[in-house]
Design a protein around this motif. Structure first.
Motif, PDB file in Angstrom:
ATOM      1  N   THR A 137       0.836  -1.190   0.000  1.00 27.96           N
ATOM      2  CA  THR A 137       0.000   0.000   0.000  1.00 27.96           C
ATOM      3  C   THR A 137       0.876   1.247   0.000  1.00 27.96           C
ATOM      4  O   THR A 137       2.052   1.201   0.344  1.00 27.96           O
ATOM      5  CB  THR A 137      -0.942   0.031   1.228  1.00 27.96           C
ATOM      6  OG1 THR A 137      -0.161  -0.126   2.432  1.00 27.96           O
ATOM      7  CG2 THR A 137      -1.977  -1.069   1.153  1.00 27.96           C
ATOM      8  N   LYS A 164       4.212   3.110  -6.579  1.00 34.83           N
ATOM      9  CA  LYS A 164       3.783   1.709  -6.529  1.00 34.83           C
ATOM     10  C   LYS A 164       3.810   1.074  -7.917  1.00 34.83           C
ATOM     11  O   LYS A 164       4.223  -0.079  -8.066  1.00 34.83           O
ATOM     12  CB  LYS A 164       2.372   1.610  -5.946  1.00 34.83           C
ATOM     13  CG  LYS A 164       2.243   2.119  -4.521  1.00 34.83           C
ATOM     14  CD  LYS A 164       0.860   1.865  -3.943  1.00 34.83           C
ATOM     15  CE  LYS A 164      -0.240   2.597  -4.701  1.00 34.83           C
ATOM     16  NZ  LYS A 164      -0.097   4.067  -4.652  1.00 34.83           N
ATOM     17  N   GLN A 186      -8.070  -0.914  -3.596  1.00 35.85           N
ATOM     18  CA  GLN A 186      -9.028  -0.196  -2.747  1.00 35.85           C
ATOM     19  C   GLN A 186     -10.386  -0.039  -3.419  1.00 35.85           C
ATOM     20  O   GLN A 186     -11.376   0.291  -2.769  1.00 35.85           O
ATOM     21  CB  GLN A 186      -8.474   1.176  -2.343  1.00 35.85           C
ATOM     22  CG  GLN A 186      -8.449   2.235  -3.421  1.00 35.85           C
ATOM     23  CD  GLN A 186      -7.250   2.104  -4.358  1.00 35.85           C
ATOM     24  OE1 GLN A 186      -6.412   1.228  -4.179  1.00 35.85           O
ATOM     25  NE2 GLN A 186      -7.147   3.003  -5.322  1.00 35.85           N
ATOM     26  N   GLN A 198      -4.078   1.884  -2.502  1.00 39.40           N
ATOM     27  CA  GLN A 198      -3.816   3.135  -1.806  1.00 39.40           C
ATOM     28  C   GLN A 198      -4.133   2.967  -0.325  1.00 39.40           C
ATOM     29  O   GLN A 198      -4.525   1.893   0.131  1.00 39.40           O
ATOM     30  CB  GLN A 198      -4.644   4.251  -2.436  1.00 39.40           C
ATOM     31  CG  GLN A 198      -4.267   4.532  -3.884  1.00 39.40           C
ATOM     32  CD  GLN A 198      -5.179   5.535  -4.562  1.00 39.40           C
ATOM     33  OE1 GLN A 198      -5.917   6.270  -3.911  1.00 39.40           O
ATOM     34  NE2 GLN A 198      -5.163   5.562  -5.885  1.00 39.40           N
ATOM     35  N   ASN A 199      -3.953   4.044   0.438  1.00 45.96           N
ATOM     36  CA  ASN A 199      -4.115   3.966   1.897  1.00 45.96           C
ATOM     37  C   ASN A 199      -5.463   3.389   2.311  1.00 45.96           C
ATOM     38  O   ASN A 199      -5.573   2.700   3.333  1.00 45.96           O
ATOM     39  CB  ASN A 199      -3.960   5.363   2.511  1.00 45.96           C
ATOM     40  CG  ASN A 199      -2.572   5.930   2.311  1.00 45.96           C
ATOM     41  OD1 ASN A 199      -1.600   5.187   2.214  1.00 45.96           O
ATOM     42  ND2 ASN A 199      -2.465   7.238   2.253  1.00 45.96           N
ATOM     43  N   PHE A 240      -7.039   0.967   1.298  1.00 46.26           N
ATOM     44  CA  PHE A 240      -7.099  -0.497   1.359  1.00 46.26           C
ATOM     45  C   PHE A 240      -6.767  -0.993   2.763  1.00 46.26           C
ATOM     46  O   PHE A 240      -7.296  -2.021   3.204  1.00 46.26           O
ATOM     47  CB  PHE A 240      -6.146  -1.111   0.335  1.00 46.26           C
ATOM     48  CG  PHE A 240      -6.321  -2.601   0.169  1.00 46.26           C
ATOM     49  CD1 PHE A 240      -7.518  -3.122  -0.290  1.00 46.26           C
ATOM     50  CD2 PHE A 240      -5.294  -3.480   0.481  1.00 46.26           C
ATOM     51  CE1 PHE A 240      -7.699  -4.494  -0.441  1.00 46.26           C
ATOM     52  CE2 PHE A 240      -5.461  -4.842   0.331  1.00 46.26           C
ATOM     53  CZ  PHE A 240      -6.659  -5.357  -0.130  1.00 46.26           C
ATOM     54  N   ASN A 241      -5.900  -0.269   3.478  1.00 48.87           N
ATOM     55  CA  ASN A 241      -5.604  -0.634   4.865  1.00 48.87           C
ATOM     56  C   ASN A 241      -6.860  -0.564   5.721  1.00 48.87           C
ATOM     57  O   ASN A 241      -7.086  -1.406   6.599  1.00 48.87           O
ATOM     58  CB  ASN A 241      -4.531   0.304   5.445  1.00 48.87           C
ATOM     59  CG  ASN A 241      -3.164   0.061   4.843  1.00 48.87           C
ATOM     60  OD1 ASN A 241      -2.684  -1.060   4.799  1.00 48.87           O
ATOM     61  ND2 ASN A 241      -2.553   1.118   4.346  1.00 48.87           N
ATOM     62  N   HIS A 276       3.951  -0.876   3.636  1.00 42.62           N
ATOM     63  CA  HIS A 276       3.375   0.429   3.293  1.00 42.62           C
ATOM     64  C   HIS A 276       4.492   1.337   2.798  1.00 42.62           C
ATOM     65  O   HIS A 276       5.471   1.598   3.511  1.00 42.62           O
ATOM     66  CB  HIS A 276       2.697   1.057   4.506  1.00 42.62           C
ATOM     67  CG  HIS A 276       1.963   2.330   4.175  1.00 42.62           C
ATOM     68  ND1 HIS A 276       0.787   2.350   3.461  1.00 42.62           N
ATOM     69  CD2 HIS A 276       2.270   3.622   4.430  1.00 42.62           C
ATOM     70  CE1 HIS A 276       0.387   3.602   3.296  1.00 42.62           C
ATOM     71  NE2 HIS A 276       1.275   4.389   3.865  1.00 42.62           N
TER      72      HIS A 276
END
Length: 315
Positions: free
Chosen positions: A49, A56, A132, A163-164, A166-167, A187
């Protein structure tokens, strides 16, 4: 336009993913080593991520290009695919030649295909970009693939890139089975000040420049404005070179950087969607439930890679 002015052979700051300009910071090298280790050792489900513009995409391309022919890879970058469309695209991308018209037929064909790869000492890798945007129900269907095994070996490695957000999705209780199967999670953070400077100089060198065009204080200004996001660095540096060309100047100072940033968009909007270097406690395997439940801004999210000494030794 400015190539001849600065005696360059290429435009150094285009935003397309040109492998000639590949720059791997320490963070990128660490992520690449961890992911390669996970794939070559059949670790199952992997996750990468990072915020928009952290590199990425070029990291994925570098990873795929450095995998041997024994790894059969399918890259799916359209998160909008659903149902049979997803399975058909996946089958085509990974090299399955058998046709099918139902999910059941696909699973039979796919299982036979993985058996044939196993018999030929090959492995299969499924890479899902922009994870995401994948529907949780679709994620659960994909997760089932991770249960396919043969003689205690995973028959398919699954690599999610997102991207963030997805966390945060992984904290959904509906995806707890998927979360439990993640063996490696990295990350990717933005570049530091030194890495930003090295990144700019590296791209200029590849483009044929044999001298520094950006004075140190200009590089510091670029870092302050972009917060170390490679894509934003490219956009801003390209405008700086254009501005210097128009003014018939041969080096970039902070004034040109500020002027170029102002021309790009309203001041302070260039990085309003981006955050600075993380100063918060990272998420790890030992993070408490109470900490996980608190609201997470992008800078709060960092999953520390584990056993990196073993990874670097093995990879």
């Amino acid at each position: 336009m400015y190539i001849e002015h600065f005696c360059l052979s290429l435009k150094p700051f285009q935003i397309n993913t040109d492998q000639r300009f590949l720059y791997l910071s320490e963070k990128h090298q660490e992520a690449l080593a961890m992911l390669r280790y996970g794939i070559l050792n059949n670790r199952g489900v992997l996750v990468l991520t990072g915020d928009v513009g952290t590199g990425k995409t070029i990291l994925i391309r570098t990873l795929v290009e450095n995998l041997g022919p024994e790894i059969r890879t399918a890259v799916i970058s359209d998160p909008g695919l659903r149902g049979l469309d997803f399975f058909k695209f996946m089958a085509h991308a990974i090299g399955m030649e058998t046709d099918f018209n139902t999910k059941g037929e696909f699973l039979i064909c796919f299982s036979n295909f993985l058996d044939s790869l196993f018999a030929a000492n090959q492995e299969a890798l499924l890479i899902l970009d922009e994870a995401q945007y994948i529907d949780p129900i679709q994620l659960e269907e994909i997760r089932i693939f991770s249960d396919l095994e043969r003689e205690n070996n995973k028959r398919l490695n699954i690599f999610f890139v997102g991207q963030n957000e997805f966390n945060l999705m992984l904290m959904d209780t509906r995806l707890r089975a998927l979360k439990q199967r993640i063996s490696s999670h990295y990350h990717l953070e933005p570049l530091s000040l030194k890495e930003t400077s090295d990144y700019v100089q590296h791209r200029l060198k590849v483009a044929g420049c044999d001298r520094p065009l950006f004075i140190p204080s200009a590089l510091e200004e670029i870092f302050e404005i972009t917060n170390g996001y490679p894509r934003l660095i490219n956009i801003l540096c390209d405008l700086c070179l254009l501005s210097a060309f128009v003014k018939d100047l041969y080096e970039i100072d902070p004034a040109i950087v500020k002027e170029s940033a102002a021309e790009l968009m309203h001041p302070n909007q260039l990085n309003e969607q981006y955050v600075g270097p993380s100063k918060n406690k990272p998420i790890s395997a030992h993070t408490s439930d109470a900490e996980i439940q608190r609201p997470l801004a992008p800078e709060n999210i960092r999953v520390e890679p584990t056993t990196m000494s073993a990874i670097k030794t093995t990879a």
